[in-house]
Enzyme design. Structure first.
Site, PDB file in Angstrom:
ATOM      1  N   ASP A  84      45.925  38.076  37.411  1.00 52.71           N
ATOM      2  CA  ASP A  84      46.894  39.031  37.932  1.00 52.71           C
ATOM      3  C   ASP A  84      47.226  40.140  36.947  1.00 52.71           C
ATOM      4  O   ASP A  84      47.600  41.234  37.373  1.00 52.71           O
ATOM      5  CB  ASP A  84      48.174  38.304  38.357  1.00 52.71           C
ATOM      6  N   LYS A 127      45.530  32.967  41.597  1.00 59.94           N
ATOM      7  CA  LYS A 127      44.743  32.846  42.825  1.00 59.94           C
ATOM      8  C   LYS A 127      43.773  31.672  42.816  1.00 59.94           C
ATOM      9  O   LYS A 127      43.246  31.295  43.869  1.00 59.94           O
ATOM     10  CB  LYS A 127      43.953  34.145  43.067  1.00 59.94           C
ATOM     11  N   CYS A 197      50.743  32.452  32.672  1.00 58.06           N
ATOM     12  CA  CYS A 197      52.030  33.011  32.273  1.00 58.06           C
ATOM     13  C   CYS A 197      53.100  31.940  32.125  1.00 58.06           C
ATOM     14  O   CYS A 197      53.227  31.046  32.970  1.00 58.06           O
ATOM     15  CB  CYS A 197      52.517  34.023  33.311  1.00 58.06           C
ATOM     16  N   SER A 473      55.226  39.440  42.078  1.00 56.40           N
ATOM     17  CA  SER A 473      54.944  38.454  41.041  1.00 56.40           C
ATOM     18  C   SER A 473      55.998  37.369  41.082  1.00 56.40           C
ATOM     19  O   SER A 473      57.171  37.632  41.369  1.00 56.40           O
ATOM     20  CB  SER A 473      54.950  39.124  39.666  1.00 56.40           C
TER      21      SER A 473
END
Length: 568
Positions: A84, A127, A197, A473
């Site tokens: 992303d 994803k 993340c 997000s």
């Protein structure tokens, strides 16, 4: 090892496909005995483009060794690896959502084309996990997801910094609240080590969803990337997949309506990313599971409050959540409202799995009866602006904002909206409508998260609401209504909004409405021009032709749930 189930990978001697494959695999070093063993795909999205994936090759080796030790043959296959924060650079992130479905088909081509017997799926960035769950549901061969972990931040200027802080600080820089030197220094310290993340963004949320569905080993999510603990789970998964093949335990026996309801309730309770709804919906469709995922979210909101406060929902870090018990700890607290009789990839039921887990640290994972917040972490809102629903991460909305009324400021290009922030043209109290950014409108779902981050960085996160059919997000916070259904490009009401129209958001009542009469709104929608042809070429043009509505998970092609609940 004795095979109790006939292996589809074991071809009849003397046939063409037996002969040519035998020649290929003998040349690769397989032995005669290997041809009679289960053939397992190790699905690896390793990539040197993103830190999310840089450790997966080492994980893959551990899984392959464990598969061999358990008496089977591993075949590593590679797939597309969307990130992303890297793949989003081109075309305003339009490649991100389409790449999810490209990955599903990538897996199908290799596993079905070769007729392998099972899959271990190495999950990382946003994803990959949903795509791998979708592929498992579609192919229905024995499968296990290994969630491959989160990255760590570090200290910068006397404070903790991670990718969430960098993300928000871009807006602060544009608003001239910090210098470029400060932002640059933050980027040097935000990521220390591989993995996805930090925080309960989409990647960690979907890692938890894989476990909550029963498709990952209990205790696997969240987990620190590169850790000895992760490698131990990888080895266990390599051994476990061989057992699943021998017992012929398949994803559709695990990904049942009851399992999806468990995952939804877990998502609502922990305040997962807004994107989990579309991904769980897509996985249910691919598994042909007869469940209304959107309705399940609406129902779950009536039963569970928020039992964690993991960033961006509160002060706790993802490593705190992991140490406190993680997804398994949350599900242990939620057990009274879960169906714990469901089967999982351990071969045992959820109840049996949870019984082996220690009690969670209630300073981080609260009891169901005493949640940190009585309201749910995720909700679905509906109204004349979102008749098919929209998603709100309520846990990331400022606590004092539950009703918001303001004039619409309409944008069909995220860059224009960001420029409006920089030029102080977005007034406090307004409702920014970002539209034509959905799967068909993009095409490919524009990554509208940058605007929200800029808004928060400019100090407007609790003073301006955002309504969009684009992708957000899981790190976003603020008054954000995402995945508005139907999207504007489908002729949804969002396309009829005009500058200055009054939008009413009532999160206590779970509603979002445009203050227009039904007839005026109907007339505006009827007068909308047809969607113009896209100027995109290649994959994005193909995606627009194939993608289904957001309310169908934005899957490709017309497929639906055909299993009845009685087949679970």
């Amino acid at each position: 090892m004795m095979n109790k189930t006939k292996l589809r990978s074991e071809f009849t001697p003397g046939t063409t496909r037996w002969a040519v494959r035998r020649a290929q695999w003998l040349a690769m070093g397989l032995s005669e005995s290997d041809f009679h063993k289960p053939k397992i795909a190790v699905v690896n999205s390793s990539s040197k483009l993103s830190v999310c994936y840089q450790h997966l090759d080492a994980v893959s080796v551990v899984v392959q060794d464990a598969i061999r030790a358990a008496g089977a043959v591993p075949f590593e296959i590679r797939t597309v690896a969307p990130s992303d924060f890297v793949t989003s650079a081109g075309k305003q992130g339009r490649y991100l959502m389409p790449t999810r479905d490209l990955l599903v088909n990538d897996i199908e081509v290799q596993v079905e084309g070769a007729e392998l017997d099972g899959m271990v799926l190495l999950a990382s960035c946003d994803k990959t996990t949903p795509a791998q769950l979708m592929a498992a549901g579609r192919l229905d061969v024995p499968s296990i997801v290994v969630t491959c972990g989160f990255q760590l931040g570090s200290e910068c200027g006397g404070a903790h910094v991670d990718i969430e802080e960098v993300y928000k600080s871009v807006g602060a820089y544009k608003a001239k609240k910090i210098t470029l030197a400060t932002l640059t220094d933050m980027t040097c310290h935000a990521i220390k080590g591989p993995g996805v993340c930090a925080g309960l963004a989409t990647a960690n949320s979907m890692h938890c969803m894989a476990e909550a569905l029963g498709m990952a080993l209990t205790g696997n999510a969240p987990i620190r990337a590169g850790s000895d603990e992760l490698m131990a789970y990888a080895a266990r998964a390599g051994a476990a997949i061989v057992g699943l093949v021998e017992r012929d335990i398949r994803p559709r026996q695990i990904m049942t309506a009851a399992a999806f309801r468990n995952a939804v309730r877990t998502a609502v309770a922990i305040g997962a990313s807004v994107n989990v709804m579309r991904h769980l919906l897509a996985a249910a469709i691919e598994a042909e599971c007869d469940i209304d995922v959107i309705a399940a979210f609406e129902e779950a909101a009536q039963h569970v409050g928020q039992i964690t406060r993991v960033r961006p929902n509160g002060p706790d870090r993802i490593e705190d959540f992991a140490a406190a018990g993680g997804c398994a700890g949350a599900m242990k607290q939620l057990a009274p409202v879960l169906d714990t009789s469901v089967l999982t990839v351990t071969g045992d039921t959820l109840a049996e799995n949870l019984a082996r887990q220690p009690a969670p640290d209630e300073a981080v994972i609260a009891p169901l009866a005493e949640p940190f917040r009585a309201e749910p972490g995720l909700i679905i809102v509906r109204g004349n602006l979102a008749p098919d629903g929209a998603v709100v991460k309520l846990s990331a909305v400022p606590a004092h904002v539950r009703r918001f009324v303001g004039p619409a400021a309409v944008f069909e290009d995220e860059n224009d909206a960001i420029a409006a922030i920089e030029q102080s043209r977005i007034a406090r109290g307004s409702v920014v409508v970002l539209r034509m950014l959905g799967p068909k409108g993009g095409p490919g779902t524009v990554f509208a998260a940058s605007f929200m981050a800029a808004l928060v960085g400019a100090g407007l996160g609790d003073a301006v609401a955002v309504v969009t059919d684009g992708e957000l997000s899981g790190l976003n916070s603020g008054i954000t209504i995402g995945q508005v259904m139907p999207e504007a490009a489908e002729g949804g009401p969002l396309a009829a909004v005009q500058d200055g129209d009054t939008v009413v958001i009532d999160l206590n009542r779970f509603t979002i409405d445009l203050e227009l009469s039904a007839q005026v709104l109907k007339d505006r929608i009827a007068a909308l021009p047809p969607l113009p042809p896209t100027t995109e070429k290649g994959w994005l043009a193909m995606y627009r032709q194939l993608v289904q509505p957001l309310s169908r998970g934005a899957v490709l092609g017309e497929r639906g749930a055909r299993r009845s609940p009685e087949t679970e």
